[in-house]
Design an enzyme around this catalytic site. Sequence first.
Site, PDB file in Angstrom:
ATOM      1  N   HIS A   1      -3.169   6.944   2.410  1.00  0.00           N
ATOM      2  CA  HIS A   1      -3.613   5.655   1.877  1.00  0.00           C
ATOM      3  C   HIS A   1      -4.991   5.344   2.432  1.00  0.00           C
ATOM      4  O   HIS A   1      -5.229   5.434   3.643  1.00  0.00           O
ATOM      5  CB  HIS A   1      -2.618   4.560   2.264  1.00  0.00           C
ATOM      6  CG  HIS A   1      -3.168   3.177   2.104  1.00  0.00           C
ATOM      7  ND1 HIS A   1      -3.730   2.735   0.916  1.00  0.00           N
ATOM      8  CD2 HIS A   1      -3.279   2.149   2.985  1.00  0.00           C
ATOM      9  CE1 HIS A   1      -4.140   1.495   1.077  1.00  0.00           C
ATOM     10  NE2 HIS A   1      -3.891   1.116   2.314  1.00  0.00           N
TER      11      HIS A   1
ATOM     12  N   ASN B   1     -10.413  -0.185  -0.226  1.00  0.00           N
ATOM     13  CA  ASN B   1      -8.956  -0.106  -0.129  1.00  0.00           C
ATOM     14  C   ASN B   1      -8.379  -0.717  -1.400  1.00  0.00           C
ATOM     15  O   ASN B   1      -8.476  -1.916  -1.626  1.00  0.00           O
ATOM     16  CB  ASN B   1      -8.495  -0.873   1.108  1.00  0.00           C
ATOM     17  CG  ASN B   1      -6.986  -0.863   1.307  1.00  0.00           C
ATOM     18  OD1 ASN B   1      -6.226  -0.615   0.390  1.00  0.00           O
ATOM     19  ND2 ASN B   1      -6.553  -1.168   2.522  1.00  0.00           N
TER      20      ASN B   1
ATOM     21  N   CYS C   1       0.803  -1.222   0.000  1.00  0.00           N
ATOM     22  CA  CYS C   1       0.000   0.000   0.000  1.00  0.00           C
ATOM     23  C   CYS C   1       0.838   1.277   0.000  1.00  0.00           C
ATOM     24  O   CYS C   1       0.305   2.358  -0.235  1.00  0.00           O
ATOM     25  CB  CYS C   1      -0.959  -0.005   1.185  1.00  0.00           C
ATOM     26  SG  CYS C   1      -2.102  -1.403   1.167  1.00  0.00           S
TER      27      CYS C   1
END
Length: 333
Positions: free
Chosen positions: A254, A284, A112
Amino acid sequence: MSRAAVLAGIGACLPPRLVTNAELAARLDSSDEWVRSRTGIAQRYMADSSVLTSDLAVGAGSRALKSSGHPHVDAVVVATTTPDRPCPATAPTVAGKLGLGHAAAFDVSAVCSGFLYGLASAAGLIAGGIAERVLVIGAETFSRILNPADRSTSVIFGDGAGAAVLRAGSSTEEGALGPFDLGSDGEGVDLITVPAGGPPPEGGWPDPVPDDYYFTMQGKRVFWLAVQRMGQSAQMVLDRAGWRVDEVDHLVAHQANHRITRRLADEIGLPRERAVSNIAEVGNTAAASIPLALVHAHAAGTLRPGDRVLLTAFGGGLTWGATTLIWPAVDPS
């Protein structure tokens, strides 16, 4: 005035299939309310079996190139956890499909944090005079590595891609990327991982089971480490840039979980309403989350020329990073 990487174009690509919480709840011991309250996610997009990570990367990359007003770059950096193949890298495929000739192309694997690592790599190529223009893409088909029976992960992640074109310019102009901070901690390797995702060690895997080939995450520990590491990294780049926290117009972190984003804003002393969020719409998306959030915020008019933007991410490895950016005038992708 020092040579710097300047944001010149942005683009995004989502697969057409939209998956709601209700659809997932039908096969999991879950509900729309449970998912929303714990993650902030209402829906996500998932790629069909015929769609490759490179396909999404090409879609986002082509839009970013169009946005930049320039069809060519000297290098392509693809940040991904889900490459088309373990070998070779996905970036050369993307460069080829985009008609970029013999441009340098390589992948970045930092889960990520990948897009931030990719931006830093591109900024280094530009600062060193190796490249004049670089295309950085975060692209994922993360649904492919999720255990469909694990509600702790299968409701969180989605697929998609986001991209940015960086060009050589001056550190004083709008769009110039500011100082970077990057870090890692290999002692946390098992907190975010696919346990049996590589070749077996000498002697073979110790009684591997099918679940070892799916993505796993120790959510509670990751939550607090993410807030802590992103907060520290964010403060580091603010200090290096000479920015006060109250001068930051937007935090683009993020998109892991809406609670993480809010706690992070609290941690660095920024009003929660300045934190950009699109997790409700796309979930996500790992390495794609920051560029997708930038594209969506730009399209919504949230990001305006001259705004001071703080970027930060945390991912497997463990890895983390942050940088600053004064938002430029960019054409819609």
